[in-house]
Write a protein that holds these residues in place. Structure first.
Motif, PDB file in Angstrom:
ATOM      1  N   LEU A 251      42.675 -26.938  82.501  1.00 59.49           N
ATOM      2  CA  LEU A 251      43.825 -26.563  82.904  1.00 59.49           C
ATOM      3  C   LEU A 251      44.582 -25.980  81.909  1.00 59.49           C
ATOM      4  O   LEU A 251      43.986 -25.632  80.836  1.00 59.49           O
ATOM      5  N   VAL A 252      45.159 -25.420  82.900  1.00 60.09           N
ATOM      6  CA  VAL A 252      46.414 -24.785  81.986  1.00 60.09           C
ATOM      7  C   VAL A 252      47.577 -25.232  81.930  1.00 60.09           C
ATOM      8  O   VAL A 252      47.898 -25.503  83.618  1.00 60.09           O
ATOM      9  N   VAL A 253      48.246 -25.945  81.279  1.00 59.14           N
ATOM     10  CA  VAL A 253      49.334 -26.480  80.736  1.00 59.14           C
ATOM     11  C   VAL A 253      49.927 -25.294  79.669  1.00 59.14           C
ATOM     12  O   VAL A 253      50.182 -25.771  78.814  1.00 59.14           O
ATOM     13  N   LYS A 254      51.772 -24.849  80.669  1.00 56.09           N
ATOM     14  CA  LYS A 254      52.517 -23.933  79.885  1.00 56.09           C
ATOM     15  C   LYS A 254      51.180 -23.303  79.451  1.00 56.09           C
ATOM     16  O   LYS A 254      50.951 -22.136  79.742  1.00 56.09           O
ATOM     17  N   ARG A 255      51.562 -23.156  77.933  1.00 55.36           N
ATOM     18  CA  ARG A 255      50.607 -22.035  76.640  1.00 55.36           C
ATOM     19  C   ARG A 255      49.242 -23.101  76.685  1.00 55.36           C
ATOM     20  O   ARG A 255      48.782 -21.862  75.528  1.00 55.36           O
ATOM     21  N   ASP A 256      49.040 -24.024  77.301  1.00 54.24           N
ATOM     22  CA  ASP A 256      47.941 -24.149  76.790  1.00 54.24           C
ATOM     23  C   ASP A 256      46.685 -23.871  78.143  1.00 54.24           C
ATOM     24  O   ASP A 256      47.719 -24.524  79.248  1.00 54.24           O
ATOM     25  N   SER A 257      45.428 -22.655  77.822  1.00 54.29           N
ATOM     26  CA  SER A 257      44.888 -22.699  78.953  1.00 54.29           C
ATOM     27  C   SER A 257      43.785 -23.860  78.879  1.00 54.29           C
ATOM     28  O   SER A 257      42.323 -23.244  80.014  1.00 54.29           O
ATOM     29  N   ASN A 258      43.282 -24.166  78.140  1.00 57.96           N
ATOM     30  CA  ASN A 258      42.360 -25.189  78.200  1.00 57.96           C
ATOM     31  C   ASN A 258      42.330 -26.956  77.312  1.00 57.96           C
ATOM     32  O   ASN A 258      41.695 -27.347  76.889  1.00 57.96           O
ATOM     33  N   VAL A 259      43.406 -26.998  78.621  1.00 59.77           N
ATOM     34  CA  VAL A 259      43.354 -28.930  78.758  1.00 59.77           C
ATOM     35  C   VAL A 259      42.436 -29.300  79.661  1.00 59.77           C
ATOM     36  O   VAL A 259      41.704 -28.989  81.224  1.00 59.77           O
ATOM     37  N   ILE A 260      41.565 -30.858  78.544  1.00 60.35           N
ATOM     38  CA  ILE A 260      40.751 -31.134  79.943  1.00 60.35           C
ATOM     39  C   ILE A 260      41.021 -32.578  79.241  1.00 60.35           C
ATOM     40  O   ILE A 260      41.163 -32.588  78.750  1.00 60.35           O
ATOM     41  N   GLU A 261      40.683 -32.889  80.892  1.00 61.63           N
ATOM     42  CA  GLU A 261      41.288 -34.275  81.104  1.00 61.63           C
ATOM     43  C   GLU A 261      40.280 -35.137  80.970  1.00 61.63           C
ATOM     44  O   GLU A 261      38.924 -35.242  81.566  1.00 61.63           O
ATOM     45  N   THR A 262      39.591 -36.703  80.404  1.00 59.70           N
ATOM     46  CA  THR A 262      38.907 -37.215  80.179  1.00 59.70           C
ATOM     47  C   THR A 262      39.654 -38.409  80.436  1.00 59.70           C
ATOM     48  O   THR A 262      40.698 -39.451  80.339  1.00 59.70           O
ATOM     49  N   ARG A 263      38.627 -39.323  82.171  1.00 64.31           N
ATOM     50  CA  ARG A 263      39.106 -40.606  82.395  1.00 64.31           C
ATOM     51  C   ARG A 263      37.876 -41.435  82.268  1.00 64.31           C
ATOM     52  O   ARG A 263      36.946 -41.113  82.590  1.00 64.31           O
ATOM     53  N   ILE A 264      37.890 -43.181  81.320  1.00 66.57           N
ATOM     54  CA  ILE A 264      37.361 -43.742  81.801  1.00 66.57           C
ATOM     55  C   ILE A 264      37.888 -45.011  82.364  1.00 66.57           C
ATOM     56  O   ILE A 264      38.836 -44.945  82.603  1.00 66.57           O
ATOM     57  N   ILE A 265      36.967 -45.279  83.811  1.00 64.16           N
ATOM     58  CA  ILE A 265      37.987 -46.713  84.882  1.00 64.16           C
ATOM     59  C   ILE A 265      37.283 -47.335  84.956  1.00 64.16           C
ATOM     60  O   ILE A 265      35.676 -47.404  85.045  1.00 64.16           O
ATOM     61  N   SER A 266      37.144 -48.782  84.901  1.00 62.23           N
ATOM     62  CA  SER A 266      36.559 -49.368  84.630  1.00 62.23           C
ATOM     63  C   SER A 266      37.547 -50.823  85.733  1.00 62.23           C
ATOM     64  O   SER A 266      38.444 -50.252  85.788  1.00 62.23           O
ATOM     65  N   LEU A 267      36.707 -51.306  86.721  1.00 59.28           N
ATOM     66  CA  LEU A 267      36.372 -52.212  87.810  1.00 59.28           C
ATOM     67  C   LEU A 267      35.881 -53.516  87.144  1.00 59.28           C
ATOM     68  O   LEU A 267      35.046 -53.073  87.630  1.00 59.28           O
ATOM     69  N   ASP A 268      36.712 -54.868  87.693  1.00 59.74           N
ATOM     70  CA  ASP A 268      36.976 -56.134  87.392  1.00 59.74           C
ATOM     71  C   ASP A 268      36.497 -56.854  88.202  1.00 59.74           C
ATOM     72  O   ASP A 268      37.255 -56.813  89.542  1.00 59.74           O
ATOM     73  N   LYS A 269      35.596 -57.560  88.921  1.00 64.13           N
ATOM     74  CA  LYS A 269      36.144 -58.460  89.643  1.00 64.13           C
ATOM     75  C   LYS A 269      36.979 -59.691  90.101  1.00 64.13           C
ATOM     76  O   LYS A 269      37.219 -59.727  88.881  1.00 64.13           O
ATOM     77  N   GLY A 270      37.200 -59.785  90.766  1.00 63.19           N
ATOM     78  CA  GLY A 270      38.654 -60.041  91.391  1.00 63.19           C
ATOM     79  C   GLY A 270      39.738 -59.281  91.156  1.00 63.19           C
ATOM     80  O   GLY A 270      40.827 -59.872  91.480  1.00 63.19           O
ATOM     81  N   SER A 271      39.530 -58.503  90.479  1.00 60.52           N
ATOM     82  CA  SER A 271      41.015 -57.562  90.128  1.00 60.52           C
ATOM     83  C   SER A 271      41.238 -56.473  91.788  1.00 60.52           C
ATOM     84  O   SER A 271      39.781 -55.607  92.144  1.00 60.52           O
ATOM     85  N   GLN A 272      42.719 -56.665  92.001  1.00 57.66           N
ATOM     86  CA  GLN A 272      42.825 -55.381  92.789  1.00 57.66           C
ATOM     87  C   GLN A 272      43.164 -54.226  92.330  1.00 57.66           C
ATOM     88  O   GLN A 272      42.530 -52.813  92.651  1.00 57.66           O
ATOM     89  N   LEU A 273      42.509 -54.192  90.865  1.00 60.95           N
ATOM     90  CA  LEU A 273      43.206 -52.536  90.016  1.00 60.95           C
ATOM     91  C   LEU A 273      42.545 -52.174  88.993  1.00 60.95           C
ATOM     92  O   LEU A 273      41.787 -53.136  88.342  1.00 60.95           O
ATOM     93  N   ASN A 274      42.010 -50.997  89.108  1.00 59.83           N
ATOM     94  CA  ASN A 274      41.149 -50.268  88.057  1.00 59.83           C
ATOM     95  C   ASN A 274      41.526 -49.900  86.552  1.00 59.83           C
ATOM     96  O   ASN A 274      43.421 -49.759  87.010  1.00 59.83           O
ATOM     97  N   LYS A 275      41.412 -50.206  85.737  1.00 47.85           N
ATOM     98  CA  LYS A 275      42.427 -49.697  84.293  1.00 47.85           C
ATOM     99  C   LYS A 275      41.736 -48.348  84.320  1.00 47.85           C
ATOM    100  O   LYS A 275      40.693 -48.354  84.546  1.00 47.85           O
ATOM    101  N   THR A 276      42.961 -47.759  84.358  1.00 45.63           N
ATOM    102  CA  THR A 276      41.830 -46.244  83.580  1.00 45.63           C
ATOM    103  C   THR A 276      42.403 -45.597  82.127  1.00 45.63           C
ATOM    104  O   THR A 276      44.024 -45.592  82.300  1.00 45.63           O
ATOM    105  N   VAL A 277      41.807 -45.225  81.611  1.00 48.84           N
ATOM    106  CA  VAL A 277      42.445 -44.746  79.593  1.00 48.84           C
ATOM    107  C   VAL A 277      42.110 -43.150  80.255  1.00 48.84           C
ATOM    108  O   VAL A 277      41.084 -42.482  80.648  1.00 48.84           O
ATOM    109  N   VAL A 278      43.313 -42.389  79.635  1.00 49.31           N
ATOM    110  CA  VAL A 278      43.334 -40.767  80.556  1.00 49.31           C
ATOM    111  C   VAL A 278      43.431 -40.354  78.987  1.00 49.31           C
ATOM    112  O   VAL A 278      44.511 -40.343  78.256  1.00 49.31           O
TER     113      VAL A 278
END
Length: 412
Positions: A251-278
């Motif tokens: 991504l291009v973010v202001k003066r930074d033209s090589n910003v790379i996003e990583t997400r680790i998404i986990s979903l557990d039994k019984g939960s309505q919500l995903n934990k996400t680490v960005v």
């Protein structure tokens, strides 16, 4: 006659001596086996889980280092164990990609519960949290648990030019997995997944927005929209947790033209919500980051937020409401203090660019380079446990309290 009696006596004595020697050998063998058995028995590990809140915690997933468990039990890495509750009943567990033993624990408010872990062969466990990448459907990665299902879009969709940026939400009202059958029905059997056949459906609109809880950098109060993921790796695939790692194009973010996003998404039994680490690599300065839920014209004022309580929410009246599709409740929860929360309303021009969406409800924080941005997002459905938005908001508020006051785990 006396010689015969003497011979019989000698024979009797020899037989008795042989019998005694045999009994001694048997006794020594049994004693040795018992001693070896006793030495091989290892004391089970005791896990005490304490709830610091006054509310009950039911089926909440706890994590323990598997290396610590095998070390205390003096077991090889490949050994199997069993987890037992206070009543001696076996509890299902999973070993995750990062070598954590996870299992659902239930603890009363302001109380503790004791679990034990010992060497043994566990009973089979039904797969509840699972998913995969679907190259046959434009590289979607889709996953689910016993409460809901979700989708993130892949490179084939981006190459096609379709503009779908955020997370997609699928409803379900049965505990067993349904996503695989839904894709198979959509692709091979002509059974539309956009119609509820009794177990849920796809009736959520994402478009070129943040969809159902996507995070994005927010420099100068402008959302830098991510597109589809570039690389996908499934790290855990049940039975109790699904985890995927997604890496995005630069991504291009202001003066930074090589910003790379990583997400680790986990979903557990019984939960309505995903934990996400960005995380964002190659970002040079502290930058605001938002988590957003798209607002649709079916319910323009259906959003709510509480920065202090740590959540944002929206009641999305689904498309084709006349077909009795119900209401999808969407939310995001934050373990750290939220800097601010607000509704962002699009201009007329941007509405046309965003698929006629009205805007977003947003929570904003600061992202520091090299750090991780952790939050939780997900959904509920009016046909599966949430009759009104007040029920959903209560769930989110309690969820925030729980992640800000985690269960304390002590191992002996």
């Amino acid at each position: 006659m006396s010689l015969l009696i003497l011979a019989d006596s000698l024979y009797f004595c020899l037989s008795v001596r042989q019998t005694i020697n045999s009994m001694r050998k048997i006794f020594l063998a049994v004693a040795t086996a018992l001693a070896m058995f006793s030495c091989s028995q290892k004391e089970p590990v005791t896990v005490t889980i304490t709830n610091p809140l006054s509310i009950d915690r039911n089926g909440e997933m706890v994590e323990i280092s598997m290396a610590e468990i095998t070390g205390k039990l003096q077991l090889p890495d490949t050994a199997q164990v069993i987890v037992l509750d206070e009543n001696g009943l076996e509890v299902p567990y999973q070993i995750t990609y990062d070598d954590m033993l996870i299992f659902p624990a239930s603890v009363k408010g302001d109380a503790s519960a004791v679990y034990t872990i010992a060497e043994g062969t566990p009973q089979p466990v039904d797969v509840v949290a699972c998913g995969r990448q679907y190259p046959e459907r434009l590289d979607d990665v889709a996953w689910e648990n016993d409460r809901a299902a979700y989708r993130a879009y892949g490179p084939a969709l981006q190459e096609k030019g379709e503009r779908a940026f955020g997370y997609d939400i699928w409803t379900k009202n049965v505990p067993e997995p349904v996503v695989e059958d839904r894709y198979d029905g959509d692709l091979n059997q002509g059974i539309s997944y956009h119609i509820d056949h009794g177990n849920g459906m796809d009736c959520y609109a994402v478009g070129p927005t943040l969809g159902g809880g996507t995070a994005a950098l927010f420099p100068d109060s402008t959302i830098v929209y991510p597109y589809c993921y570039k690389d996908c790796e499934v790290l855990d695939n049940g039975p109790l947790r699904f985890t995927t790692k997604l890496v995005y194009n630069p991504l291009v973010v202001k003066r930074d033209s090589n910003v790379i996003e990583t997400r680790i998404i986990s979903l557990d039994k019984g939960s309505q919500l995903n934990k996400t680490v960005v995380s964002f690599d190659n970002l040079q300065e502290i930058t605001p980051v938002v988590t957003g839920i798209v607002l649709h014209k079916q319910n323009p004022m259906g959003y709510s937020f509480d920065a202090d309580a740590g959540y944002i929410a929206y009641a999305d009246s689904t498309e084709n409401a006349a077909n009795n599709n119900g209401v999808i409740y969407i939310g995001a929860v934050f373990p750290a203090t939220v800097k601010g929360a607000f509704a962002q309303v699009f201009s007329e021009k941007e509405r046309k660019e965003r698929g006629d969406a009205l805007g977003h409800v947003l929570a904003v924080n600061d992202y520091e380079p090299g750090a991780e941005y952790i939050y939780y997002w997900g959904s509920g459905w009016s046909k599966y446990g949430f009759e009104a938005d007040t029920d959903w908001n209560k769930y989110l508020e309690e969820y925030a309290r729980k992640i800000r006051n985690p269960l304390a785990v002590a191992i002996k």
